[in-house]
Design an enzyme around this catalytic site. Sequence first.
Site, mmCIF file in Angstrom:
data_model
loop_
_atom_site.group_PDB
_atom_site.id
_atom_site.type_symbol
_atom_site.label_atom_id
_atom_site.label_comp_id
_atom_site.label_asym_id
_atom_site.label_seq_id
_atom_site.Cartn_x
_atom_site.Cartn_y
_atom_site.Cartn_z
ATOM 1 N N SER A 28 0.833 -1.198 0.000
ATOM 2 C CA SER A 28 0.000 0.000 0.000
ATOM 3 C C SER A 28 0.873 1.254 0.000
ATOM 4 C CB SER A 28 -0.937 0.024 1.220
ATOM 5 O OG SER A 28 -0.207 -0.090 2.429
ATOM 6 N N THR A 160 -39.172 25.811 -11.682
ATOM 7 C CA THR A 160 -39.413 24.483 -11.122
ATOM 8 C C THR A 160 -39.702 23.617 -12.346
ATOM 9 O OG1 THR A 160 -41.772 24.875 -10.850
ATOM 10 C CG2 THR A 160 -40.385 25.342 -8.938
ATOM 11 N N HIS A 161 -39.269 22.388 -12.311
ATOM 12 C CA HIS A 161 -39.396 21.488 -13.479
ATOM 13 C C HIS A 161 -38.719 22.083 -14.709
ATOM 14 C CE1 HIS A 161 -42.625 19.581 -11.084
ATOM 15 N NE2 HIS A 161 -42.991 20.831 -10.847
ATOM 16 N N SER A 282 -12.373 24.662 -28.592
ATOM 17 C CA SER A 282 -12.552 23.429 -29.346
ATOM 18 C C SER A 282 -11.432 23.350 -30.367
ATOM 19 C CB SER A 282 -13.902 23.449 -30.059
ATOM 20 O OG SER A 282 -13.860 22.619 -31.201
ATOM 21 N N LYS A 288 -16.040 28.180 -30.459
ATOM 22 C CA LYS A 288 -16.458 27.600 -29.177
ATOM 23 C C LYS A 288 -15.704 28.158 -27.973
ATOM 24 C CE LYS A 288 -19.081 24.736 -28.741
ATOM 25 N NZ LYS A 288 -19.011 23.284 -28.906
ATOM 26 N N GLU A 295 -18.317 21.380 -16.457
ATOM 27 C CA GLU A 295 -18.708 20.012 -16.837
ATOM 28 C C GLU A 295 -17.944 18.974 -16.013
ATOM 29 O OE1 GLU A 295 -19.465 19.785 -21.440
ATOM 30 O OE2 GLU A 295 -18.016 21.350 -21.005
ATOM 31 N N GLN A 327 -7.297 -1.972 4.160
ATOM 32 C CA GLN A 327 -6.244 -1.235 3.475
ATOM 33 C C GLN A 327 -6.790 -0.501 2.241
ATOM 34 O OE1 GLN A 327 -2.196 -2.882 3.090
ATOM 35 N NE2 GLN A 327 -2.579 -3.006 0.905
ATOM 36 N N LYS A 330 -8.150 3.641 1.679
ATOM 37 C CA LYS A 330 -7.439 4.896 1.477
ATOM 38 C C LYS A 330 -7.673 5.517 0.112
ATOM 39 C CE LYS A 330 -4.264 3.182 4.731
ATOM 40 N NZ LYS A 330 -5.067 1.911 4.714
HETATM 41 N N1 ARG Z 1 -1.046 -1.526 5.227
HETATM 42 C C1 ARG Z 1 -2.027 -1.843 6.204
HETATM 43 C C2 ARG Z 1 -3.322 -1.017 5.982
HETATM 44 O O1 ARG Z 1 -3.238 -0.007 5.400
HETATM 45 C C3 ARG Z 1 -1.552 -1.538 7.580
HETATM 46 C C4 ARG Z 1 -2.170 -2.350 8.643
HETATM 47 C C5 ARG Z 1 -1.748 -3.736 8.489
HETATM 48 N N2 ARG Z 1 -2.109 -4.520 9.609
HETATM 49 C C6 ARG Z 1 -1.997 -5.845 9.574
HETATM 50 N N3 ARG Z 1 -2.350 -6.480 10.610
HETATM 51 N N4 ARG Z 1 -1.570 -6.461 8.491
HETATM 52 O O2 ARG Z 1 -4.380 -1.429 6.391
#
Ligand code: ARG
Length: 466
Positions: A28, A160-161, A282, A288, A295, A327, A330
Amino acid sequence: MSNQPNTPSRSGVFQQSTDRRVDQFTESISFDKRLYAHDIAGSIAHAKMLASQGIISSEESQQIANTLLEIHGEIERNEFEFRIELEDIHMHIEQALIDRLGDVGRKLHTGRSRNDQVATDLRLWSRDAIDGLLSAIHNLQSAFVGRCQADMEVVLPAYTHMQRAQPVLAPHYWLAYTEKLERDYGRLVDCRKRLNVCSLGGAALAGTTLPIDRQDVAKRLGFDGVAANSIDISSDRDFAVELCFALSLLATHLSGWAEEWILWSTTEFNFIKLPQEFCTGSSIMPQKINPDVLELIRGKTARVNGNLQSLLVLIKGLPLAYNRDLQEDKLPLFDSVDTVQACLELAAPMVAGMEFRKESIASRLEHGYLDATTLMEFLIRRGTPQRSAHHLVGELVRTAMDRGIPLAELKLEEFRALDETLDDSVFQSLGVANALAAFESEGSTAPKRVAEQAKRWESKIANRHR
Ligand code: ARG
């Protein structure tokens, strides 16, 4: 030391390194490296607490803190080497610490797990992200509110509408957007309150047998308190979902505004001129001037809504406590924050720089019978029941439509057909200017009400503590 494992998370239980494909699949670091500053702040607070609890010496804690700051500087200056076999930002930083401090570095992870660590990092990161978003919302609201005085004379048809409905003052539109943004602001403030508790000390999921002081860590990191239950800590991503939801609704609001201004900028509407710095051309049609930014603000809402869906599906059915699935939280979270922040930052100067095509708006304002409801209410005031007035004015609009004229051009006798006691005063309810002036109710587009609201907002914006 004999037989040190090849990464900090691979204990002596392993006799083999991971397969390269596993490293690639499970890393990650490519996306969580942006947590480095928060990870380091969390680790320093943790090390200081360990020292004040007598779990490590204060000299060790000092060495750890100094080295972590050194690593912070290297990452910031792009001098730090990332490699996928170290999986994530937590292990990169810990390994660098161990490389530099040996056994002292090996003490940092005392009484802590990556499960409470990653949750803490993400809370700290989200807290900063929210602060950035709040100030961007504030700036966009400022842009809307900042237009109010200058636009106080501009009357627009409201729909409206998507059918012409009633006349409103342009600032009434601006404050409508401002109100929506204020709810978004409030949702983020709420989310920030709820997320601002410390996860550290939950350890893997059951807590730790070591005499840590969680309140101390929480205080050092500016949290309002500690999250109460270690199993919950290990699995909780509610704050990420809440943040993504708040951003989804915010993006959805922006998408509606963007759509409105795209329409208003068309030749067909011809209400507004967008600032050229925020338009594109454009490659084939020389005439244009395209509203691509609007958009894309509208379009990016799809991603932001998709991110919310991803997170909800990610945690659906997950048993307690930490599972590696988490994980994957994120990417959607980061993407929603980045996307909405960028949308807000582009929206503000567009709002400030937009110019009305006042003549074009005014030339067609009497079209569409925007005064019909005011006439109906005029009759109601004189005693006609609402349903009857509604019907009668409808008939009159039909007559005017057939002749292609506005209501104000009908003869007094024609109004008398509705109510034989009517006199010339009926004309005071007709025409867009009269219709607008007749509004009264709280929250309406009555010029006096709008002016009050604009003032309230001006002072709210000026006095918001940032
Ligand atoms: N890279 C992991 C995450 O973002 C960190 C936590 C990992 N924990 C574990 N027990 N493997 O979730």
